[in-house]
Write an enzyme that holds these catalytic residues in place. Structure first.
Site, PDB file in Angstrom:
ATOM      1  N   SER A  11       0.803  -1.228   0.000  1.00 54.34           N
ATOM      2  CA  SER A  11       0.000   0.000   0.000  1.00 54.34           C
ATOM      3  C   SER A  11       0.831   1.271   0.000  1.00 54.34           C
ATOM      4  CB  SER A  11      -0.924   0.004   1.229  1.00 54.34           C
ATOM      5  OG  SER A  11      -0.151   0.056   2.430  1.00 54.34           O
ATOM      6  N   LEU A  13       3.217   4.122  -2.352  1.00 51.50           N
ATOM      7  CA  LEU A  13       2.836   5.008  -3.455  1.00 51.50           C
ATOM      8  C   LEU A  13       2.467   4.213  -4.704  1.00 51.50           C
ATOM      9  CD1 LEU A  13       2.489   7.784  -4.739  1.00 51.50           C
ATOM     10  CD2 LEU A  13       4.961   7.820  -5.177  1.00 51.50           C
ATOM     11  N   ALA A  14       3.230   3.176  -5.032  1.00 45.68           N
ATOM     12  CA  ALA A  14       2.941   2.391  -6.242  1.00 45.68           C
ATOM     13  C   ALA A  14       1.592   1.703  -6.131  1.00 45.68           C
ATOM     14  CB  ALA A  14       4.051   1.369  -6.479  1.00 45.68           C
ATOM     15  N   ALA A  40       7.309   2.208   3.164  1.00 43.54           N
ATOM     16  CA  ALA A  40       8.475   3.076   3.035  1.00 43.54           C
ATOM     17  C   ALA A  40       8.150   4.414   2.368  1.00 43.54           C
ATOM     18  CB  ALA A  40       9.570   2.359   2.241  1.00 43.54           C
ATOM     19  N   GLY A  46      12.987  13.523   0.557  1.00 43.84           N
ATOM     20  CA  GLY A  46      13.470  14.445  -0.459  1.00 43.84           C
ATOM     21  C   GLY A  46      12.435  14.952  -1.440  1.00 43.84           C
ATOM     22  N   GLU A 114      19.482  17.604  -5.543  1.00 42.73           N
ATOM     23  CA  GLU A 114      20.054  16.535  -4.734  1.00 42.73           C
ATOM     24  C   GLU A 114      21.281  15.965  -5.420  1.00 42.73           C
ATOM     25  OE1 GLU A 114      16.016  14.985  -2.455  1.00 42.73           O
ATOM     26  OE2 GLU A 114      16.741  13.855  -4.178  1.00 42.73           O
ATOM     27  N   ASP A 215       9.134  -9.012   0.690  1.00 38.94           N
ATOM     28  CA  ASP A 215       8.032  -9.959   0.495  1.00 38.94           C
ATOM     29  C   ASP A 215       7.707 -10.208  -0.978  1.00 38.94           C
ATOM     30  OD1 ASP A 215       7.855  -9.945   3.268  1.00 38.94           O
ATOM     31  OD2 ASP A 215       6.311  -8.401   3.292  1.00 38.94           O
ATOM     32  N   HIS A 236      22.147   4.551   2.013  1.00 36.48           N
ATOM     33  CA  HIS A 236      22.034   6.000   2.092  1.00 36.48           C
ATOM     34  C   HIS A 236      23.180   6.515   2.946  1.00 36.48           C
ATOM     35  CE1 HIS A 236      20.514  10.037   2.617  1.00 36.48           C
ATOM     36  NE2 HIS A 236      19.578   9.777   1.730  1.00 36.48           N
ATOM     37  N   ARG A 282      25.048   8.750  -4.378  1.00 34.22           N
ATOM     38  CA  ARG A 282      25.029   8.142  -3.044  1.00 34.22           C
ATOM     39  C   ARG A 282      26.080   7.064  -2.849  1.00 34.22           C
ATOM     40  NH1 ARG A 282      18.455   7.658  -2.245  1.00 34.22           N
ATOM     41  NH2 ARG A 282      18.094   9.868  -1.831  1.00 34.22           N
ATOM     42  N   HIS A 343      19.266   1.322   2.311  1.00 37.81           N
ATOM     43  CA  HIS A 343      18.202   2.276   1.996  1.00 37.81           C
ATOM     44  C   HIS A 343      17.283   1.838   0.861  1.00 37.81           C
ATOM     45  CE1 HIS A 343      16.218   6.128   1.769  1.00 37.81           C
ATOM     46  NE2 HIS A 343      16.623   6.337   0.525  1.00 37.81           N
ATOM     47  N   GLU A 367       9.509  -0.564  -5.795  1.00 34.89           N
ATOM     48  CA  GLU A 367      10.802  -1.139  -5.420  1.00 34.89           C
ATOM     49  C   GLU A 367      10.845  -2.654  -5.591  1.00 34.89           C
ATOM     50  OE1 GLU A 367      13.979  -0.393  -1.746  1.00 34.89           O
ATOM     51  OE2 GLU A 367      11.972   0.485  -1.668  1.00 34.89           O
ATOM     52  N   ARG A 378      20.696   3.898  -7.905  1.00 36.47           N
ATOM     53  CA  ARG A 378      19.552   4.780  -8.141  1.00 36.47           C
ATOM     54  C   ARG A 378      19.927   6.252  -7.935  1.00 36.47           C
ATOM     55  NH1 ARG A 378      15.541   7.142  -4.656  1.00 36.47           N
ATOM     56  NH2 ARG A 378      16.605   6.201  -2.901  1.00 36.47           N
TER      57      ARG A 378
END
Length: 526
Positions: A11, A13-14, A40, A46, A114, A215, A236, A282, A343, A367, A378
């Protein structure tokens, strides 16, 4: 058995984006193992990368992404996803996401910069973009009549046609543990979407929430899907170092707005490691910090933005400022103690640009999937963008697919298992796994360390599978099983890469190979 047109597992953003794009004409079941907003995405600080400034260009965004990805990004995929960024932002604005305004800018929104970006192109909601986006979308998800949200439900495994005598049927749904009722239910679906996030909890130190246990990757792998590039775990560079701060991220944007990395005596060190200094990607910054900590025997380094005005800091980083104050750190006057932490999972289940996996009627987005966008590392703030673009593409593909009728599926069989007599096996194995993954499969790797990890994983897998076969499933057992499968994929992928590229740095193979190739492991249904 319950049937949905589309079953979404996860559940963030995707998952929520896909559900909202489909809900006006499909019955959607949204499974989340805790509360709706506990993934997450909620933690993302950011922002979202998109070309929204006339001085910027798609070509520049693509070039920055390819450079960060260390030659392993799929250029066509990269151009496609980044090319849909502006439309994705427009959709979020339509949903009511309160991005930070800037009346002087042509878009009306403030854009920050960034590490790894050549321009200001990060649209954000102060320093809590994820929370702003998730809160906005969650309200719409919870109030949509065609979306059924199953909170406190955790997927146990996918139901695939090969297991029920219909190999051509592909994915038919999932078995899901209802944690409140303490029973496994059968969810049938015409299409199943894995949007479960990454696997940061496979490491001892991570910026990820407790839900990030690999999962979706593990379930897809067990169902026979290929995985790609699992060796590329992004650490990160700047996680808050404090005994009472769990997994608190110090945003990339702090360095983007002038934050400097220093040793305890105040000396800057990044210019000695990379000409881009604090604005390097990063992987470069994380390795530099790891090097300096080991060289000087340090527990942490310091990120200093106190040279900016207090008003500037409180305006741009209110969440970070407040959290640090609660811990006795005034970032307007003193530096922030930071360490690297696991991260982001750059690899995942192999998908196309519509989110389709190798298994018919099974999709992976966010992800959990691997499109080829992130390559070996990334670029900051490309992840939320990928969630938005792939969720929409998958929704359009599902909506255009021929209708499938609900099929009768076998119920979960508990006839040969009993209640667990003790939980110490789970807690001990969980702790051991995360510790040796941190020690042996971290920022710097060697063949010997990877082999040690592989040996321990083999022992743990045997113990966990034996436990799984004899006792009723529990939330912790399901997560542990997924974590050890994911750990095995990370180690096997790392062992196959005989070079140092992006996030994978090996002392035994410090050089780049002349050709950048993905690491792909072939799935096998179990």
């Amino acid at each position: 058995m319950r049937h949905f047109d589309v079953l979404v597992v996860g559940s963030g953003l995707a998952g929520m984006t896909l559900a909202l794009h489909l809900a006006n004409h499909s019955r959607v079941g949204l499974v989340t193992k805790r509360a709706l907003s506990d993934g997450a995405s909620q933690w993302a600080q950011g922002g979202i990368a998109a070309v929204l400034d006339r001085e910027d260009s798609l070509a520049a965004h693509v070039e920055d992404t390819l450079i960060a990805g260390a030659g392993l990004c799929d250029e066509a995929v990269t151009r496609h996803i980044l090319g849909h960024a502006a439309a994705a932002i427009d959709w979020l604005v339509e949903q009511g996401v309160p991005f930070t305004p800037d009346v002087a800018h042509e878009t009306g929104f403030h854009l920050t910069r960034e590490g790894g970006h050549s321009h200001r192109r990060i649209i954000h909601a102060a320093d809590a973009t994820g929370a702003a986006v998730v809160t906005t979308l969650a309200d719409k998800v919870l109030n949509h009549p065609n979306i059924t949200v199953l909170q406190d439900h955790i997927a146990v495994d996918l139901i695939v046609g090969a297991k029920v005598g219909r190999p051509e049927a592909g994915c038919l749904g999932a078995y899901v543990l209802d944690r409140q009722a303490d029973r496994v239910i059968t969810l049938s679906a015409s299409h199943t979407v894995l949007a479960c996030g990454g696997a940061g909890k496979v490491y001892l130190y991570t910026t990820n929430p407790d839900t990030a246990t690999g999962d979706g990757i593990a379930m897809g792998w067990r169902a026979g899907c290929r995985v790609a590039n699992m060796e590329f775990i992004q650490f990160h560079p700047t996680c808050l170092y404090h005994p009472y701060a769990k997994s608190f991220l110090i945003s990339e944007a702090v360095r983007g707005e002038g934050g400097l990395l220093r040793l305890p005596d105040g000396t800057r060190f990044m210019p000695q490691h990379d000409p881009r200094a604090e604005l390097a990607p990063r992987d470069v910054v994380a390795r530099a910090i790891d090097f300096e900590m080991k060289k000087h025997g340090l527990d942490c380094v310091h990120l200093d933005i106190s040279h900016q005005s207090a008003e500037f800091i409180r305006h741009h980083f209110p969440t970070i400022h407040q959290r640090c104050l609660e811990l006795g750190i005034d970032i307007t006057r003193e530096p922030i103690p930071v360490v690297p932490a696991a991260h982001y999972t750059c690899g995942g289940l192999v998908t196309d640009l519509n989110g389709r996996t190798d298994l018919p009627h099974l999709y992976a987005i966010g992800e959990t999937g691997c499109t080829g966008l992130h390559g070996a590392n990334r670029l900051a703030s490309n992840s939320l963008l990928e969630c938005l673009v792939l969720a929409r593409a998958a929704a359009e593909t599902i909506a255009a697919a021929p209708a499938r009728h609900a099929e009768s599926l076998p119920e979960w069989d508990e006839s040969r298992v009993v209640d667990a007599d003790e939980q110490v096996v789970i807690s001990h194995n969980w702790d051991e796994l995360r510790r040796f993954m941190w020690d042996y499969v971290g920022i710097v790797r060697t063949d010997k360390r990877l082999q040690r990890a592989a040996n321990r994983i083999e022992l743990l897998k045997r113990e966990i599978e034996e436990y799984y076969a004899h006792f009723r499933v529990s939330h912790d057992l399901i997560e542990l099983r997924n974590l050890v499968d994911t750990a095995e994929l990370i180690v096997r992928s790392a062992q196959q890469r005989h070079e140092s590229r992006g996030l994978h740095y090996s002392r035994d193979y410090p050089d780049l190979l002349p050709q950048a190739l993905p690491t792909i492991l072939a799935g096998r249904s179990r």
